[in-house]
Design a protein around this motif. Structure first.
Motif, PDB file in Angstrom:
ATOM      1  N   UNK A   1       0.828  -1.208   0.000  1.00  0.00           N
ATOM      2  CA  UNK A   1       0.000   0.000   0.000  1.00  0.00           C
ATOM      3  C   UNK A   1       0.862   1.258   0.000  1.00  0.00           C
ATOM      4  N   UNK A   2       2.039   1.154   0.594  1.00  0.00           N
ATOM      5  CA  UNK A   2       2.939   2.291   0.640  1.00  0.00           C
ATOM      6  C   UNK A   2       3.468   2.712  -0.720  1.00  0.00           C
TER       7      UNK A   2
ATOM      8  N   UNK B   1       5.303   6.704   6.712  1.00  0.00           N
ATOM      9  CA  UNK B   1       5.861   8.034   6.498  1.00  0.00           C
ATOM     10  C   UNK B   1       6.069   8.733   7.834  1.00  0.00           C
ATOM     11  N   UNK B   2       5.113   8.517   8.736  1.00  0.00           N
ATOM     12  CA  UNK B   2       5.235   9.106  10.070  1.00  0.00           C
ATOM     13  C   UNK B   2       4.401   8.287  11.044  1.00  0.00           C
ATOM     14  N   UNK B   3       4.882   8.173  12.278  1.00  0.00           N
ATOM     15  CA  UNK B   3       4.141   7.474  13.320  1.00  0.00           C
ATOM     16  C   UNK B   3       3.703   8.481  14.376  1.00  0.00           C
ATOM     17  N   UNK B   4       2.519   8.249  14.915  1.00  0.00           N
ATOM     18  CA  UNK B   4       1.982   9.097  15.973  1.00  0.00           C
ATOM     19  C   UNK B   4       1.634   8.203  17.155  1.00  0.00           C
ATOM     20  N   UNK B   5       2.440   8.282  18.206  1.00  0.00           N
ATOM     21  CA  UNK B   5       2.218   7.493  19.408  1.00  0.00           C
ATOM     22  C   UNK B   5       1.597   8.385  20.483  1.00  0.00           C
ATOM     23  N   UNK B   6       0.590   7.871  21.153  1.00  0.00           N
ATOM     24  CA  UNK B   6      -0.130   8.670  22.151  1.00  0.00           C
ATOM     25  C   UNK B   6       0.800   9.237  23.225  1.00  0.00           C
ATOM     26  N   UNK B   7       1.799   8.456  23.627  1.00  0.00           N
ATOM     27  CA  UNK B   7       2.677   8.916  24.707  1.00  0.00           C
ATOM     28  C   UNK B   7       3.595  10.055  24.253  1.00  0.00           C
ATOM     29  N   UNK B   8       3.799  10.183  22.945  1.00  0.00           N
ATOM     30  CA  UNK B   8       4.629  11.274  22.432  1.00  0.00           C
ATOM     31  C   UNK B   8       3.814  12.538  22.203  1.00  0.00           C
ATOM     32  N   UNK B   9       2.596  12.390  21.676  1.00  0.00           N
ATOM     33  CA  UNK B   9       1.787  13.575  21.374  1.00  0.00           C
ATOM     34  C   UNK B   9       0.946  14.016  22.569  1.00  0.00           C
TER      35      UNK B   9
END
Length: 217
Positions: free
Chosen positions: A112-113, A149-157
């Motif tokens: 898919x990427x 392309x980018x990861x969004x982790x709850x503990x970071x944001x």
């Protein structure tokens, strides 16, 4: 909200991690901590819920050491470890939530990427992400940060699903148009929240997997 995706306008796909890419067993850590502490599982679950520990850890309010120390305090009834369990013991029990990672899902993500911009959005913890990346490395696969392309982790944001704010954050940070974006998640509340922002939200429900949900893409 429904699971119909407008493939004509689709440019971006956001994946959840647990039970979308990697199967999980939410009850496994409680069983393991109960065995380690020699306590009834019901008591362990009650203590866990009372202290809201997972939410604090997954939104970055406590770090790895704070999480582990809180567990040591909660379960200090363990006569076999009066000084508290080693970090590795806690991490291993916590990571039992993660089941075997199907290679065909990773292959599908890579396919898919080649056509879409791909992102990962997960309510998760650093201990779990390190373990998933170790598993991927052992399989000869790229780490999560390289699969997307980018990861969004709850503990970071410092935000967590199903808050609409976390979806707004992803859309803004990645410069995405909601209507051009598909979101795959196994949690109905997360799906409903994303859909209110115009995201093409798809509820992943077993026995179907992302292989079936993305078959027409």
């Amino acid at each position: 909200m429904d699971d119909t995706v407008n493939t004509t306008s689709l440019k971006n796909i956001i994946f959840d991690l647990g039970d979308v890419i990697i199967p999980i067993d939410l009850t496994a850590p409680m069983r393991n901590f109960a065995m380690l502490a020699n306590l009834p599982e019901e008591q362990v679950v009650a203590l866990w819920q009372e202290h809201n520990l997972v939410n604090q850890y997954e939104t970055g309010l406590v770090d790895d050491d704070g999480f582990r120390n809180h567990i040591r305090e909660l379960f200090r009834q363990d006569k076999n470890a009066p000084e508290g369990w080693a970090d590795e013991v806690i991490d291993t029990a916590w990571n039992t939530i993660l089941l075997d990672l199907p290679l065909n899902r990773i292959e599908r993500v890579k396919e898919l990427g080649q056509k879409y911009r791909l992102f990962l959005l997960s309510n998760t913890s650093p201990i779990h992400i390190r373990q998933v990346n170790r598993v991927l490395t052992n399989m000869g696969e790229p780490a999560l940060e390289d699969l997307f392309e980018r990861v969004f982790y709850s503990y970071e944001v410092r935000l967590a699903k199903p808050s609409p704010d976390i979806y707004r954050h992803v859309l803004t940070e990645a410069n995405l148009v909601a209507e051009e974006t598909m979101f795959l998640d196994d949690n109905a509340a997360n799906i409903q929240s994303a859909a209110t922002l115009g995201i093409q939200a798809v509820h992943v429900q077993a026995p179907k997997t992302i292989l079936e949900y993305t078959a027409d893409l």
